[in-house]
Design a protein around this motif. Sequence first.
Motif, PDB file in Angstrom:
ATOM      1  N   GLY A  87     -33.554  10.723   3.441  1.00 45.89           N
ATOM      2  CA  GLY A  87     -34.947  10.993   3.754  1.00 45.89           C
ATOM      3  C   GLY A  87     -35.477  10.070   4.835  1.00 45.89           C
ATOM      4  N   ALA A  88     -35.087   8.791   4.774  1.00 47.72           N
ATOM      5  CA  ALA A  88     -35.510   7.835   5.800  1.00 47.72           C
ATOM      6  C   ALA A  88     -34.954   8.213   7.170  1.00 47.72           C
ATOM      7  N   ILE A  89     -33.727   8.738   7.176  1.00 45.55           N
ATOM      8  CA  ILE A  89     -33.117   9.161   8.443  1.00 45.55           C
ATOM      9  C   ILE A  89     -33.933  10.284   9.072  1.00 45.55           C
ATOM     10  N   PHE A  90     -34.289  11.293   8.281  1.00 43.11           N
ATOM     11  CA  PHE A  90     -35.063  12.420   8.817  1.00 43.11           C
ATOM     12  C   PHE A  90     -36.465  11.977   9.243  1.00 43.11           C
ATOM     13  N   TRP A  91     -37.029  11.006   8.521  1.00 42.52           N
ATOM     14  CA  TRP A  91     -38.353  10.507   8.895  1.00 42.52           C
ATOM     15  C   TRP A  91     -38.294   9.766  10.234  1.00 42.52           C
ATOM     16  N   LEU A  92     -37.273   8.937  10.410  1.00 36.28           N
ATOM     17  CA  LEU A  92     -37.147   8.165  11.646  1.00 36.28           C
ATOM     18  C   LEU A  92     -36.850   9.056  12.849  1.00 36.28           C
ATOM     19  N   THR A  93     -36.062  10.101  12.637  1.00 33.37           N
ATOM     20  CA  THR A  93     -35.674  10.964  13.759  1.00 33.37           C
ATOM     21  C   THR A  93     -36.605  12.149  13.950  1.00 33.37           C
ATOM     22  N   GLN A  94     -37.484  12.408  12.939  1.00 37.18           N
ATOM     23  CA  GLN A  94     -38.351  13.589  12.997  1.00 37.18           C
ATOM     24  C   GLN A  94     -37.520  14.869  13.188  1.00 37.18           C
ATOM     25  N   ASN A  95     -36.367  14.897  12.510  1.00 37.00           N
ATOM     26  CA  ASN A  95     -35.450  16.040  12.531  1.00 37.00           C
ATOM     27  C   ASN A  95     -34.839  16.305  13.903  1.00 37.00           C
ATOM     28  N   ASN A  96     -34.872  15.309  14.773  1.00 33.77           N
ATOM     29  CA  ASN A  96     -34.311  15.463  16.112  1.00 33.77           C
ATOM     30  C   ASN A  96     -33.109  14.539  16.301  1.00 33.77           C
ATOM     31  N   THR A  97     -32.202  14.933  17.180  1.00 28.45           N
ATOM     32  CA  THR A  97     -31.067  14.093  17.526  1.00 28.45           C
ATOM     33  C   THR A  97     -31.490  13.097  18.595  1.00 28.45           C
ATOM     34  N   LEU A  98     -31.235  11.816  18.353  1.00 28.17           N
ATOM     35  CA  LEU A  98     -31.585  10.772  19.320  1.00 28.17           C
ATOM     36  C   LEU A  98     -30.434  10.602  20.301  1.00 28.17           C
ATOM     37  N   ILE A  99     -30.710  10.839  21.571  1.00 30.21           N
ATOM     38  CA  ILE A  99     -29.673  10.824  22.608  1.00 30.21           C
ATOM     39  C   ILE A  99     -30.018   9.771  23.652  1.00 30.21           C
ATOM     40  N   GLY A 100     -28.983   9.122  24.198  1.00 27.05           N
ATOM     41  CA  GLY A 100     -29.185   8.170  25.283  1.00 27.05           C
ATOM     42  C   GLY A 100     -28.904   6.739  24.899  1.00 27.05           C
ATOM     43  N   ILE A 101     -28.002   6.513  23.983  1.00 27.66           N
ATOM     44  CA  ILE A 101     -27.663   5.163  23.551  1.00 27.66           C
ATOM     45  C   ILE A 101     -27.021   4.384  24.697  1.00 27.66           C
ATOM     46  N   ASP A 102     -27.200   3.100  24.708  1.00 27.15           N
ATOM     47  CA  ASP A 102     -26.624   2.234  25.743  1.00 27.15           C
ATOM     48  C   ASP A 102     -25.115   2.434  25.821  1.00 27.15           C
ATOM     49  N   GLN A 103     -24.608   2.692  27.029  1.00 24.63           N
ATOM     50  CA  GLN A 103     -23.185   2.966  27.216  1.00 24.63           C
ATOM     51  C   GLN A 103     -22.296   1.779  26.858  1.00 24.63           C
ATOM     52  N   ALA A 104     -22.888   0.594  26.810  1.00 24.84           N
ATOM     53  CA  ALA A 104     -22.081  -0.581  26.454  1.00 24.84           C
ATOM     54  C   ALA A 104     -21.482  -0.440  25.063  1.00 24.84           C
ATOM     55  N   LEU A 105     -22.213   0.192  24.141  1.00 28.35           N
ATOM     56  CA  LEU A 105     -21.700   0.370  22.783  1.00 28.35           C
ATOM     57  C   LEU A 105     -20.467   1.259  22.783  1.00 28.35           C
ATOM     58  N   SER A 106     -20.494   2.316  23.576  1.00 27.99           N
ATOM     59  CA  SER A 106     -19.323   3.194  23.679  1.00 27.99           C
ATOM     60  C   SER A 106     -18.133   2.466  24.284  1.00 27.99           C
ATOM     61  N   GLN A 107     -18.400   1.575  25.233  1.00 22.76           N
ATOM     62  CA  GLN A 107     -17.304   0.816  25.843  1.00 22.76           C
ATOM     63  C   GLN A 107     -16.651  -0.127  24.845  1.00 22.76           C
ATOM     64  N   TRP A 108     -17.420  -0.680  23.944  1.00 22.01           N
ATOM     65  CA  TRP A 108     -16.862  -1.606  22.944  1.00 22.01           C
ATOM     66  C   TRP A 108     -16.135  -0.883  21.824  1.00 22.01           C
ATOM     67  N   THR A 109     -16.357   0.409  21.719  1.00 19.20           N
ATOM     68  CA  THR A 109     -15.796   1.131  20.573  1.00 19.20           C
ATOM     69  C   THR A 109     -14.862   2.261  20.965  1.00 19.20           C
ATOM     70  N   PHE A 110     -15.300   3.167  21.820  1.00 17.57           N
ATOM     71  CA  PHE A 110     -14.582   4.430  22.003  1.00 17.57           C
ATOM     72  C   PHE A 110     -13.944   4.614  23.369  1.00 17.57           C
ATOM     73  N   THR A 111     -14.674   4.357  24.427  1.00 16.53           N
ATOM     74  CA  THR A 111     -14.146   4.680  25.758  1.00 16.53           C
ATOM     75  C   THR A 111     -13.098   3.696  26.241  1.00 16.53           C
ATOM     76  N   THR A 112     -13.129   2.474  25.748  1.00 23.55           N
ATOM     77  CA  THR A 112     -12.113   1.478  26.090  1.00 23.55           C
ATOM     78  C   THR A 112     -11.034   1.490  25.022  1.00 23.55           C
TER      79      THR A 112
END
Length: 338
Positions: A157-182
């Motif tokens: 419920g907290a997740i839906f309240w924080l996102t207002q039922n929307n997908t949040l897009i545009g996270i800092d690319q540095a996080l992807s570099q530390w986890t997935f793209t590298t």
Amino acid sequence: MSATEAVPTADDQQSRPGSGAPGREGHDFAVLAERLALPAAWLALILIYSATTPDTFLRWSNVSNILGSQAVLLMLALAALMPSLVGDFDLSLGGIMGLTATVIAKLNIQQGVDIMTACAIGMLIAVVAGALNGFFVVVCDTNALIVTLGMGSVFTGAIFWLTQNNTLIGIDQALSQWTFTTGLATIPLEFFYGVGLMLIIWYVTSFTPLGLRTLFVGQSRDVARLSGIRVNRIRWGGFILGGVIAGMAGVLFLGTTGSADPTATAPYLLPAYAAVFLGATSIKPGRFNAIGTGIAVYFLATGVNGLQLLGAENYVQQLFYGAALVAAVVLSRQLRRR
């Protein structure tokens, strides 16, 4: 009886000089076969799919995809392992994972908080969530399944309240570099994070006094309490560690997808527990263990990947995970009784 004066296990008795008996070799072989049954089944799957889809299954791109794409599931399965080791279960871990990812995304995307600070705040939320679960279950002495199921609904419920039922897009690319793209050899770094954590848990549970106390609590709380072990503290710690690792899974998920979808993390809980119970049938049969859990994650991933390459529909994945969970629960229960 203290923790160090526990009744010897079957492994201890087998290792004593002069404990040989007729049929000892056959018994040892049976024990070894039982411990290696899941790795052997995994190898059999690999051989079958290699023969049926040789042009696709054995390609390194497919292998690295299997290893990298399951890093989030491996992390969540290790989170589920923590309370399981002490005889509890936490059905809110998928919610904690999603809430952590949502908090980080909202802070970074909408509030302009730098990604490192956002991740720290998100992990703090995960710690608090795990601690709340532990408080309600251990201190208030209530049923873990019911409480964590309810808390999971609260987190969702907290997740839906924080996102207002929307997908949040545009996270800092540095996080992807530390986890997935590298990655190393095209395998994302998050795979190595998961394997590293699995090995740490294996070492602690196998070779430290804390691991011995955890084993006692998981097998019999009454015996552990009579042995002087602080059972409630260890149980509470299991919930907190489960929350922490679920938060780490949320960070990996966010780095992998680059977005926070309010419905995306819920399906991870079923295969995570399927891996935990299936892992309890291997390596240390009858006991929840980290290595068995890791092997089970990639056994399930290999099975699903092969079926998809053979043209199976998407619903087959849910059938496969569900059947694996039922079979794993039955087998691990029988092994624990024996």
